[in-house]
Design a protein around this motif. Structure first.
Motif, mmCIF file in Angstrom:
data_model
loop_
_atom_site.group_PDB
_atom_site.id
_atom_site.type_symbol
_atom_site.label_atom_id
_atom_site.label_comp_id
_atom_site.label_asym_id
_atom_site.label_seq_id
_atom_site.Cartn_x
_atom_site.Cartn_y
_atom_site.Cartn_z
ATOM 1 N N PRO A 28 2.135 6.580 -0.810
ATOM 2 C CA PRO A 28 0.982 5.682 -0.940
ATOM 3 C C PRO A 28 0.753 5.312 -2.409
ATOM 4 C CG PRO A 28 0.427 7.623 0.373
ATOM 5 C CD PRO A 28 1.768 7.869 -0.242
ATOM 6 N N THR B 183 0.829 -1.203 0.000
ATOM 7 C CA THR B 183 0.000 0.000 0.000
ATOM 8 C C THR B 183 0.865 1.255 0.000
ATOM 9 O OG1 THR B 183 -0.138 -0.020 2.407
ATOM 10 C CG2 THR B 183 -1.913 -1.124 1.184
ATOM 11 N N GLU B 184 2.164 1.087 0.305
ATOM 12 C CA GLU B 184 3.105 2.199 0.313
ATOM 13 C C GLU B 184 4.392 1.754 -0.368
ATOM 14 O OE1 GLU B 184 3.673 3.110 4.424
ATOM 15 O OE2 GLU B 184 1.671 3.918 4.674
#
Length: 74
Positions: free
Chosen positions: A59, A8-9
């Motif tokens: 992100p 997610t990052e």
């Protein structure tokens, strides 16, 4: 064993690789506010030339909505 979920990052180096650019270019986009980041770790200090502190993570959602400035061809 189950496969890992997608991240997610991303790190600055991972973003640079995905966008086929140099990490310093990604840092410039972060500094100019063109690319959203999440800072992890110690609080930033204003020591030296600029504000520093913590690891920078971008992100995936910010990267998907980001449009890299086009390079002028000439």
């Amino acid at each position: 064993m189950e496969p890992l979920p997608p991240p997610t990052e991303l790190s600055v180096q991972q973003v640079a690789k995905r966008l086929h650019t140099h990490p310093s270019t990604v840092y410039r986009w972060v500094t100019s506010g063109k690319l959203e980041v999440i800072r992890n770790g110690p609080r930033p200090c204003t020591c030296g030339a600029g504000v520093r502190g913590g690891a920078i993570r971008i992100p995936v959602s910010a990267l998907e909505s980001f449009r890299a400035p086009s390079r002028a061809t000439g």
